[in-house]
Design an enzyme around this catalytic site. Structure first.
Site, PDB file in Angstrom:
ATOM      1  N   LEU D  68     -23.387  -2.517   6.262  1.00  0.00           N
ATOM      2  CA  LEU D  68     -23.856  -1.552   5.617  1.00  0.00           C
ATOM      3  C   LEU D  68     -23.054  -0.698   4.663  1.00  0.00           C
ATOM      4  O   LEU D  68     -21.758  -0.635   4.903  1.00  0.00           O
ATOM      5  CB  LEU D  68     -24.706  -0.446   6.714  1.00  0.00           C
ATOM      6  CG  LEU D  68     -25.752  -1.177   7.482  1.00  0.00           C
ATOM      7  CD1 LEU D  68     -25.822  -0.276   8.703  1.00  0.00           C
ATOM      8  CD2 LEU D  68     -26.742  -1.244   6.626  1.00  0.00           C
ATOM      9  N   PRO D  69     -23.605  -0.172   3.626  1.00  0.00           N
ATOM     10  CA  PRO D  69     -22.678   0.200   2.642  1.00  0.00           C
ATOM     11  C   PRO D  69     -21.963   1.847   2.775  1.00  0.00           C
ATOM     12  O   PRO D  69     -20.982   2.097   2.494  1.00  0.00           O
ATOM     13  CB  PRO D  69     -23.649   0.353   1.395  1.00  0.00           C
ATOM     14  CG  PRO D  69     -24.938   0.377   1.713  1.00  0.00           C
ATOM     15  CD  PRO D  69     -25.061  -0.346   2.947  1.00  0.00           C
ATOM     16  N   ASN D  73     -25.715   5.161   5.908  1.00  0.00           N
ATOM     17  CA  ASN D  73     -26.412   4.234   6.186  1.00  0.00           C
ATOM     18  C   ASN D  73     -26.281   3.657   7.702  1.00  0.00           C
ATOM     19  O   ASN D  73     -27.423   3.279   8.512  1.00  0.00           O
ATOM     20  CB  ASN D  73     -26.280   3.129   5.362  1.00  0.00           C
ATOM     21  CG  ASN D  73     -26.657   3.246   3.837  1.00  0.00           C
ATOM     22  OD1 ASN D  73     -25.654   3.357   2.835  1.00  0.00           O
ATOM     23  ND2 ASN D  73     -27.650   3.676   3.385  1.00  0.00           N
ATOM     24  N   THR D  99     -17.514  -0.513   6.495  1.00  0.00           N
ATOM     25  CA  THR D  99     -16.271   0.394   6.233  1.00  0.00           C
ATOM     26  C   THR D  99     -16.905   1.904   6.088  1.00  0.00           C
ATOM     27  O   THR D  99     -17.287   2.015   5.145  1.00  0.00           O
ATOM     28  CB  THR D  99     -15.383   0.139   4.972  1.00  0.00           C
ATOM     29  OG1 THR D  99     -15.074  -1.229   4.958  1.00  0.00           O
ATOM     30  CG2 THR D  99     -14.303   0.893   4.660  1.00  0.00           C
ATOM     31  N   LYS D 174      -8.178  -0.644   8.273  1.00  0.00           N
ATOM     32  CA  LYS D 174      -8.714  -0.725   6.941  1.00  0.00           C
ATOM     33  C   LYS D 174      -8.317   0.209   5.890  1.00  0.00           C
ATOM     34  O   LYS D 174      -7.780   0.192   4.712  1.00  0.00           O
ATOM     35  CB  LYS D 174     -10.253  -1.184   6.829  1.00  0.00           C
ATOM     36  CG  LYS D 174     -10.505  -1.324   5.577  1.00  0.00           C
ATOM     37  CD  LYS D 174     -11.792  -2.418   5.363  1.00  0.00           C
ATOM     38  CE  LYS D 174     -12.135  -2.387   4.046  1.00  0.00           C
ATOM     39  NZ  LYS D 174     -13.287  -2.889   3.611  1.00  0.00           N
ATOM     40  N   LYS D 249     -14.522   4.644  -2.981  1.00  0.00           N
ATOM     41  CA  LYS D 249     -15.311   5.036  -1.804  1.00  0.00           C
ATOM     42  C   LYS D 249     -14.189   4.944  -0.764  1.00  0.00           C
ATOM     43  O   LYS D 249     -14.042   5.868   0.270  1.00  0.00           O
ATOM     44  CB  LYS D 249     -16.296   3.980  -1.439  1.00  0.00           C
ATOM     45  CG  LYS D 249     -16.913   4.110  -0.286  1.00  0.00           C
ATOM     46  CD  LYS D 249     -17.584   2.871   0.300  1.00  0.00           C
ATOM     47  CE  LYS D 249     -17.921   2.822   1.801  1.00  0.00           C
ATOM     48  NZ  LYS D 249     -18.102   1.560   2.346  1.00  0.00           N
TER      49      LYS D 249
END
Lengths: 301, 301, 301, 301
Positions: D68-69, D73, D99, D174, D249
């Site tokens: 999911l973005p 979400n 992420t 990450k 982001k």
């Protein structure tokens, strides 16, 4: 004089304590709660009613003021298992004078609205001294119709009560002001330090800045260089005033708001990081103007 | 009134032109030189004496004012093959109103001293408008004994003539002021932009900042947000005022001085880079308050 | 083997000393000068000829290597009252292995050319250890026709001699490399510190970075976190290696070059300021990877 | 071959789509959900089962992968009114390859644990191309005992599945990698731009950096300067690759994590602001290496 209806008060810390006392001086009976029972003792001794949870406060008072250190504490006090919103009465006025994320203020306002109550954010500027003397400034966000009712209470604790707009804008105003303050304080410290190293007398440089376009509150009212002004923290080894930790906290809120609204804050971010570094280098309890001292430490070999 | 002795004037650009005219109004005959002969024509027509090199100026006048765009131009005008110092008379007073590296001012003062002359740095603040109306501020560095003599001339062109200390401190004061100005302007733009995105009305936010600790010249006198104030560049599409290129130049001087004195300027460096970026993005000729516009451009997909 | 013609050597400091010895090992007789006579004693004892000024070196040798700490020292050694250029022979090859402002290299090359000599800049990378073992890298700028002649000498002191282009590009290459190194070292320190605080094991995080797009020399060869790698300064309390002061100096050169070419270096400027701060906070003699330690100091109350 | 039990898959966007197809290739029947019904059509046509909410997925599958973005979400998909956790079976394995903020991953893991399920975070690195070819890298956080089970599924979609530690550490790894990547990419762009302006050939400078301490993935594998390398976005007008918006982001997540853990990220913050600015200046859909182009735009008058 008819006796006044009681006011709930949650959070009796460094700021909440003198604020509550000013309400008492104006004749408001209080319903008190703090997570640390010791913080309530003084008020109990003075005859105020102490209860054992925020929801108990909500049961006994329909106007409640909260003064809490972080967003998480505010969420707990309102939406927690024993939170205010569990038993809030319809038509209650909830005023949060914590400095927290405006997005949290908006969320709490929504939840309050579902319960038929009104939530307003009303963070303060001015420190413990202003809280004692009743000279705080309140920046208030929320439904405009309720502002007069809020002002009645807040006016007992502050000399300035400013309506800022929809809920969350009180926080926004405070965060924006403090971010600009941090930036101009660091800028003043950098300019004064550079000027001194270039051979200028600090008092003379201050005078020049203050008659020129570099003038700011940090240069003309709260100068960070020892020896330039009396009665400011820099004249007293950076004791008192507004601590570096608190400034770092407010800059963290500014950062969060900027990230979520995708607003670039190039200097604001950098100011945040500088105050964060200072906290790790022994400056956390000093006034935030000690950034001058932080910058000027000499190179050593 | 006894006729006055002539004053040399080198550099008749945007600033030098109206400054020289104010000297004329006060009755000083001028000995004029500029690398661009066209810049002298107006003065020749008015009866002033135009010569063909800075050394010729030095031959005919023992008080000389120079107003040049960069350190390199100043070095050329004083120490170049046909420079002032080639033929400067003993006892001459040399006043440099360029904004240049204070280290260069010190070097030129040393060379002048070897020739028996006195060199003072006297950069100005205030733009072309203030130059026309004779309302510049001069920040003067150099031997204190000569300050009165310098003040006599500078007072014809400015309303404020401030003695800053040893040679180079005039430049230092200007550089420090403009660095702080750049920082607080960017800070004001960031705070206003963030506040607007958080739902605050820009006029109200300005009012709050100006009654609080975020107050600065950029917020209360030269607000960068269109619609907040009249009579400032932000009210006129950022035309006029103090160009971004000039601010970037002054920040480059601050950077050089900070590097050579090993003074940390975390926000000053960043401000320098921001104005450098703006020059590359089409803002070079706009007023430096256009940083608000630079920051607020919207994300596009 | 025919005896070789002597080579001049100016500057026998930490780097110059072992470099000169490697020339001796290759059979070159030396003509030696250093401002500190003590620095020459060792060479005198070994039978090399010590003279009393750079111009004396130029009188006795037509190939000269200079290794000096700053731009000012290089200007003095070449253009000073007793500088090399006072008596340089036509056709001489002058190789400057100092790390200085490329604009100064260009200026010295111009002056040398007027005297019929060739000046090349050839700064080194690799520290004292590489200087001893003859494993330095030289980045060489200057007339391409003379590169072979320079390479013959430099190859005695280094394992890598890279031609970079016109005079000044040797400095440019070194400055750009070291700026990127500083940025990626600070970035590695920030990422490692953040990761550790988020619960990652530093060795595991290093492994992940090194197999991913975060990989860099600072993460895979010179990791700044104690306990991650052996044989690097972070394993030895940041002793040895490349000192913070030297990094701050190189970043100052990058800053000057960026300011004069109007190149934006947002992170490079910030890295400069961070190393500047570290010099003032007791890190000046520690390896530059100690920025990890600088960042991670804990908040104290 | 015995038929495999179905796997739930929530989120069939740019990344989820090719990932789900690789599971199909390995013989896993899928239970599919996406908020955009169109995203499911292709899978329905291929015979997979499409359901109408995340809770329906949880009813039919005990291994579920979500892609999911944003954090919001992910919270909706797990904890929302029709979320996975409403009907998750005891013993289910929930793998989130979004992420998002590691603090959110930890919170979701706690909620899953209350329901008797196991939640692991497994964000990916590698873009759409790697997703198609099954060459993604997964960084996995969560209970170590369940790692083998997760690896079985993730190995169908990626060539590297790395166990990072407790839940949230996959995200942490990450975020830290991408922050370091952003910093070294901007640093590479600044160094290359400065070097070019100082007269260096970009290919030669790249070669020098890559054999020196400035070497990094951004210089040796993904060079941002057009003409230096083939097959990278800079060779194709910055099309494809990893978009500036996505980098902004991820830097926002790094910023949030750093703020909440009080970790100083001086360059990380600045990188965040730079990518934020780029999004507002028309670079949002270009590869993040386009920061070179952003920096090098020429000053115009």
């Amino acid at each position: 004089m008819a006796s006044k209806t009681p006011v709930g008060f949650v959070g009796l810390g460094n700021m909440g304590n003198p604020m509550a006392k000013n309400l008492m001086k104006h004749g408001y009976p209080l319903i008190i709660y703090d997570v640390f029972p010791d913080a309530c003792k003084e008020f109990q001794d003075a005859g105020e009613q102490v209860v054992s949870s925020p929801e108990d406060v909500a049961e006994k008072a329909d106007r409640i003021i909260t003064v809490l250190p972080t967003s998480i504490n505010a969420i707990e006090a309102y939406s927690g298992a024993n939170g205010i919103l569990k038993k809030v009465k319809k038509g209650s006025l909830l005023i949060d004078s914590s400095t927290i994320d405006p997005a949290v203020s908006k969320e709490l306002a929504k939840e309050a609205e579902k319960m038929g109550a009104v939530f307003m954010d009303a963070p303060v500027s001015g420190g413990v001294g202003a809280a004692r003397s009743g000279n705080l400034t309140f920046m208030v966000g929320g439904v405009e119709d309720e502002f007069a009712a809020a002002q009645q209470l807040l006016g007992c604790m502050g000399s300035n009560v400013v309506y800022c707009g929809a809920v969350g804008t009180g926080q926004a105003a405070k965060i924006c002001n403090n971010m600009l303050l941090a930036i101009s304080m660091i800028g003043t410290a950098e300019a004064m330090n550079l000027g001194i190293r270039l051979g200028l007398d600090p008092k003379l440089l201050t005078k020049i800045l203050n008659m020129s376009s570099g003038r700011c509150w940090s240069s003309d009212t709260y100068n960070p260089v020892p020896g330039v002004m009396d009665g400011v923290p820099s004249a007293n080894n950076y004791q008192g005033g507004f601590g570096t930790t608190l400034m770092a906290k407010d800059l963290g809120l500014a950062q969060d708001s900027a990230t979520s609204t995708k607003s670039p804050i190039l200097l604001g971010s950098q100011a945040h990081q500088i105050y964060r570094m200072m906290c790790a280098k022994g400056y956390s309890q000093k006034d935030f103007s000690s950034v001058f001292q932080f910058l000027r430490e000499e190179e050593t070999f």
